[in-house]
Design an enzyme around this catalytic site. Structure first.
Site: not given
Length: 619
Positions: A214, A216, A235
């Site tokens: 995303g 950020i 992850e």
């Protein structure tokens, strides 16, 4: 063997499935759409089949209203087209769980699986297919399901690690080519860039990262380009990580667990990501129960988890799966990695979010959790919260201190109201009157790093949450320092006095400090301030430096920063009064250009630094 698996063009579903069964659907970019389509085409005898999955990048046709009698959605992480709508409308369910615990749900009959629908690469000469870009909980589903049905996709990369499934573990398959869905990183706006800068400042060279996808995360990765020897235990990864690996910034050399390898459970991104992981020996994919295990995450020294949130309350509670009563995403791996980073040696758990909603009308730093919202990460887990207005350090902070820290990084237009609200619910003393203010002249991130004698220090504004730190700084001084600074030997720094000294209106006055972080936390090493004198449009400067750090250049550095800020604020001059016997401080001022002025007090020297042409002419 190749000829054998190519013979399958449809699945005999009645051999493996019956009404009321529970099926697992592959994750992320590995949704076996051809299997779903084939099942729907041959579904006349089936109904009430429960679908279990996490995030699925797909059209998710099974969640459409027209299939509500055939499929019942049970999502372990909400996301993707149609899923959120199905849950909001009551046609589907959301089951909150830690990703690291999902294999137990499958294996211990909380969510027993009848059939697992997965996507794999073509088999190699030994009969092994790769789970490719999504190993995550797919690996556990393959082991737990009674039957495994696969879509063999020539477009699926062969990834290394624990990603392989033998043909003898698969009960039926179809050979259908399918392009992997691509996620193109969104444009990063100025607000997000500032968040990225702040987060990057918390990342030390040699750290191991967990980071998502995303705006950020992409902003953070941009500002890590000058770091060294970073590692990945995450992850997932996306395009920004690939860029840093190609530049050698991420090389995994300093990792203390899975050294030399980037380890993940899945990846999402552009075709560049899928091409990069295909056969790449430097990236290994492992099941979620391994990668997301807090105990295993903590084996990485300097582990840094970077996650986002929907809102954070003033005690540090993090809401990240719901907007009020509306479930929006899921717990996912956030708590797994926050806990793992907290247990890691020198680890940091970071929550990064914009200070407001997109329209700027709602603060995401809130006095209390929105009704219906759920806490995903507790107030005891998070070390840092970051917005575009700064870094709030929560570790070891009282409720009062963390409230003031979080108000400081809230949007300025909400700070006064947040301070008023916090009085209603948490104990904030009556003498704490002013909400925190910023020093934009210090730079976009209001923080600067300096090194003195090979030790790193941070220059930043003094803040209301520093009340206790300033007390500790005061009590560290010897008698001589107190006399030099205060002109007499004061023996007490009350909370009220300390609160008054840190509650600075930084828009008119100025208070800066040097801090250093070690295993005891953050401690103030030096304080410099000026008090604005409106009648003369000047600032009166004062310093105090820790005794053991004098002569290293801290005072000169602080004074230089204050001169720059004073000029930007168009002050006419800076003035100071220094004891005549304080030779070292007189030298600092005179070296910076301060000129001695007539003084009525023989024991003190008055100094002045003209900042405008007219003042310089007068001098």
């Amino acid at each position: 063997m190749t000829a054998q698996y190519q013979e399958y063009t449809s699945i005999e579903w009645e051999k493996y499935l019956k009404s009321g069964n529970r099926i697992f659907i592959g994750s992320g970019a590995a949704v076996p759409n051809a299997l779903i389509d084939n099942l729907i085409e041959n579904s006349e005898k089936f109904h009430d089949i429960e679908t279990v999955h996490i995030l699925t990048l797909s059209d998710n046709v099974w969640a459409k209203p027209e299939h509500k009698d055939l499929f019942k959605v049970n999502s372990l992480f909400i996301g993707g087209k149609n899923i959120r709508e199905a849950i909001a409308e009551g046609r589907g369910d959301y089951t909150p769980c830690f990703i690291s615990d999902v294999p137990r749900l499958f294996n211990e009959n909380s969510l027993p699986l009848d059939v697992a629908l997965i996507m794999v690469s073509p088999p190699d000469e030994y009969g092994y297919c790769s789970l490719g870009v999504s190993v995550d909980i797919v690996s556990a589903a393959v082991k737990a399901a009674k039957y495994v049905i696969a879509q063999i996709n020539p477009k699926m990369p062969r990834t290394n690690g624990h990603s392989f499934v033998h043909l003898n573990q698969i009960h039926a398959w179809m050979n259908v080519e399918q392009e992997l869905p691509q996620f193109i990183s969104p444009e990063v706006d100025r607000r997000t860039e500032q968040i990225g800068q702040y987060v990057a400042m918390l990342v030390e060279n040699g750290s191991t990262l967990q980071i998502g996808i995303g705006k950020i995360p992409e902003a953070v990765l941009r500002y890590l380009a000058n770091h060294k020897d970073l590692g990945i235990h995450s992850e997932m990864i996306s395009d920004g990580v690939i860029d840093l690996m190609l530049k050698g910034v991420i090389n995994n050399r300093k990792k203390t667990y899975h050294k030399g390898k980037a380890v993940i459970t899945y990846c999402i991104g552009s075709q560049k990501v899928y091409d990069f992981v295909d056969g790449n020996p430097h990236i290994e994919f492992y099941p979620s129960e391994h990668i997301n295990s807090p105990a295993k995450i903590a084996k990485n020294d300097n582990m840094i988890s970077i996650n986002s949130a929907i809102e954070v309350d003033l005690t540090g509670q993090v809401v990240s799966d719901s907007i009020g009563y509306q479930f929006y995403s899921g717990i996912g791996g956030q708590v797994d990695f926050v806990r793992g980073a907290s247990l890691s040696k020198n680890g940091k758990a970071i929550i990064a979010l914009p200070s407001t909603t997109k329209d700027g009308n709602i603060s995401r730093i809130v006095p209390h959790i929105t009704e219906g919202g759920g806490v995903v990460t507790s107030r005891g887990h998070v070390a840092y919260v970051v917005t575009e207005f700064g870094i709030a350090s929560l570790q070891g902070k009282s409720i009062r201190e963390r409230s003031l820290e979080l108000i400081r990084i809230a949007h300025p237009k909400f700070r006064d109201q947040l301070l008023a609200d916090v009085r209603k619910h948490y104990w904030v003393p009556e003498y704490q009157e002013a909400s925190p203010s910023s020093v934009p002249e210090l730079g976009d991130v209001e923080l600067k790093k300096f090194t003195f004698k090979n030790v790193d220090y941070t220059l930043r504004p003094l803040a209301p949450a520093d009340e206790r730190k300033l007390q500790e700084f005061f009590y560290s001084h010897n008698k001589e320092t107190l006399i030099m600074r205060y002109n007499h030997h004061i023996t007490q720094m009350t909370r009220e006095k300390s609160c008054n000294l840190v509650s600075v209106n930084q828009h008119s006055d100025l208070a800066l400090c040097f801090t250093r972080k070690d295993y005891l936390g953050e401690a103030i090493q030096a304080v410099a301030r000026y008090y604005f004198i409106e009648s003369t449009n000047s600032g009166e400067v004062a310093f105090v430096i820790k005794e053991s750090l004098r002569g290293m250049g801290m005072a000169s550095t602080l004074l230089g920063e204050m001169i720059i800020i004073a000029k930007k604020r168009k002050l006419d001059s800076l003035v100071a009064c220094v004891r005549r016997d304080n030779a070292s401080m007189l030298k600092v001022f005179e070296k910076a250009g301060f000129i001695r002025q007539p003084s009525d007090d023989f024991d003190e020297v008055s100094l002045k630094l003209p900042l405008t042409d007219s003042e310089q002419a007068m001098a």
